[in-house]
Design a protein around this motif. Structure first.
Motif, mmCIF file in Angstrom:
data_model
loop_
_atom_site.group_PDB
_atom_site.id
_atom_site.type_symbol
_atom_site.label_atom_id
_atom_site.label_comp_id
_atom_site.label_asym_id
_atom_site.label_seq_id
_atom_site.Cartn_x
_atom_site.Cartn_y
_atom_site.Cartn_z
ATOM 1 N N GLN A 1 0.825 -1.204 0.000
ATOM 2 C CA GLN A 1 0.000 0.000 0.000
ATOM 3 C C GLN A 1 0.861 1.257 0.000
ATOM 4 O O GLN A 1 0.583 2.220 -0.722
ATOM 5 C CB GLN A 1 -0.938 -0.011 1.212
ATOM 6 C CG GLN A 1 -2.026 -1.075 1.132
ATOM 7 C CD GLN A 1 -2.867 -1.137 2.392
ATOM 8 O OE1 GLN A 1 -2.582 -0.462 3.385
ATOM 9 N NE2 GLN A 1 -3.914 -1.957 2.371
ATOM 10 N N SER A 2 1.915 1.219 0.815
ATOM 11 C CA SER A 2 2.830 2.367 0.859
ATOM 12 C C SER A 2 3.520 2.549 -0.487
ATOM 13 O O SER A 2 3.692 3.677 -0.967
ATOM 14 C CB SER A 2 3.875 2.160 1.955
ATOM 15 O OG SER A 2 3.268 2.078 3.222
ATOM 16 N N ARG A 3 3.906 1.430 -1.109
ATOM 17 C CA ARG A 3 4.564 1.500 -2.415
ATOM 18 C C ARG A 3 3.622 2.086 -3.465
ATOM 19 O O ARG A 3 4.030 2.905 -4.297
ATOM 20 C CB ARG A 3 5.020 0.106 -2.834
ATOM 21 C CG ARG A 3 5.817 0.068 -4.133
ATOM 22 C CD ARG A 3 6.358 -1.331 -4.391
ATOM 23 N NE ARG A 3 7.162 -1.367 -5.598
ATOM 24 C CZ ARG A 3 6.676 -1.556 -6.820
ATOM 25 N NH1 ARG A 3 5.370 -1.726 -6.984
ATOM 26 N NH2 ARG A 3 7.480 -1.573 -7.868
ATOM 27 N N ALA A 4 2.340 1.658 -3.417
ATOM 28 C CA ALA A 4 1.356 2.172 -4.371
ATOM 29 C C ALA A 4 1.167 3.675 -4.195
ATOM 30 O O ALA A 4 1.069 4.426 -5.179
ATOM 31 C CB ALA A 4 0.027 1.448 -4.191
ATOM 32 N N LYS A 5 1.135 4.126 -2.935
ATOM 33 C CA LYS A 5 0.989 5.561 -2.670
ATOM 34 C C LYS A 5 2.214 6.330 -3.156
ATOM 35 O O LYS A 5 2.096 7.431 -3.702
ATOM 36 C CB LYS A 5 0.776 5.791 -1.176
ATOM 37 C CG LYS A 5 -0.568 5.297 -0.665
ATOM 38 C CD LYS A 5 -0.715 5.553 0.827
ATOM 39 C CE LYS A 5 -2.073 5.063 1.338
ATOM 40 N NZ LYS A 5 -2.234 5.283 2.793
ATOM 41 N N ILE A 6 3.391 5.728 -2.947
ATOM 42 C CA ILE A 6 4.623 6.383 -3.394
ATOM 43 C C ILE A 6 4.647 6.492 -4.919
ATOM 44 O O ILE A 6 5.013 7.531 -5.480
ATOM 45 C CB ILE A 6 5.857 5.605 -2.887
ATOM 46 C CG1 ILE A 6 5.962 5.734 -1.361
ATOM 47 C CG2 ILE A 6 7.128 6.127 -3.548
ATOM 48 C CD1 ILE A 6 7.043 4.874 -0.752
ATOM 49 N N ILE A 7 4.232 5.402 -5.600
ATOM 50 C CA ILE A 7 4.190 5.419 -7.071
ATOM 51 C C ILE A 7 3.199 6.461 -7.566
ATOM 52 O O ILE A 7 3.469 7.205 -8.520
ATOM 53 C CB ILE A 7 3.821 4.018 -7.606
ATOM 54 C CG1 ILE A 7 4.956 3.028 -7.321
ATOM 55 C CG2 ILE A 7 3.522 4.080 -9.101
ATOM 56 C CD1 ILE A 7 4.634 1.604 -7.709
#
Length: 217
Positions: free
Chosen positions: A34-40
């Protein structure tokens, strides 16, 4: 026997502990995803913003912004002119804007291929010019909120052949059906036969310019 039961209980307890650890690991992985998706997502927004900033920088550099605005306005003018030009040519031709802001023609009688406006006949050139001029006049009328519907055409017919003149006459008649007041300045005699109300300006060597009114003859 008791030893075996104890070992089984220890094994069960170890597996339960392992399950807890796996669940915790899965939770951490989901949170990481989820954090990676938000960062992307944030990165994509930053990239888009950076692209917009670069575009704005190029626009405000030298005459870039003026060219950008003129391109948009020219395209809008072309679209408005095409509403008329496409009808006048009986759905055969339409105008387009090239990347360097020049006009070209799409010929639907030739498989929709594009060609230079220089290849238009005299009558077609008149129709294209008139369509653009009327589109510009309509735009100015809308901006100024003017109720005037008067349009003047100054010459431009002397070099046309008879067929092209017929196209001009038919085009002017469509303007009359739109309740437009059209004034035409021309040296072509055939114009007088097509226009009922006209003024004839004659040069008299002694008295100078004389005005003859068709409705008084």
């Amino acid at each position: 026997m008791l030893k075996t039961i104890s070992e089984l209980r220890d094994e069960e307890s170890a597996k339960k502990q392992q399950q807890v650890e796996i669940r915790l690991l899965l939770k951490q992985l989901r949170e990481s995803l989820q954090s990676r998706a938000k960062i992307i997502e944030a990165l994509e927004k930053l990239k888009a913003r950076g692209e917009n900033i670069r575009t704005m920088k190029s626009l405000f550099k030298a005459s870039g912004f003026v060219n950008y605005i003129s391109t948009i306005y020219l395209q809008q003018l072309c679209n408005a002119a095409n509403d008329r030009f496409f009808r006048l040519t009986r759905q055969k031709l339409s105008l387009e804007i090239t990347p360097d802001n020049n006009f070209q023609v799409r010929d639907f009688m030739n498989e929709g291929k594009v060609r230079s406006v220089k290849t238009l006949s005299g009558g077609q050139t008149f129709q294209a010019s008139l369509s653009l001029a009327l589109a510009l006049a309509d735009n100015i009328q809308q901006i100024t909120r003017s109720s005037q519907n008067f349009f003047f055409l100054d010459e431009g017919f002397g070099s046309l052949d008879r067929e092209s003149l017929e196209i001009v006459f038919d085009t002017l008649k469509t303007l009359r059906r739109e309740n437009r007041i059209v004034g035409v300045i021309s040296h072509v005699e055939e114009m007088q036969q097509e226009i009922e109300a006209h003024l004839r300006i004659e040069n008299d060597p002694e008295r100078g310019s004389l005005i003859r009114r068709s409705w008084e003859e």
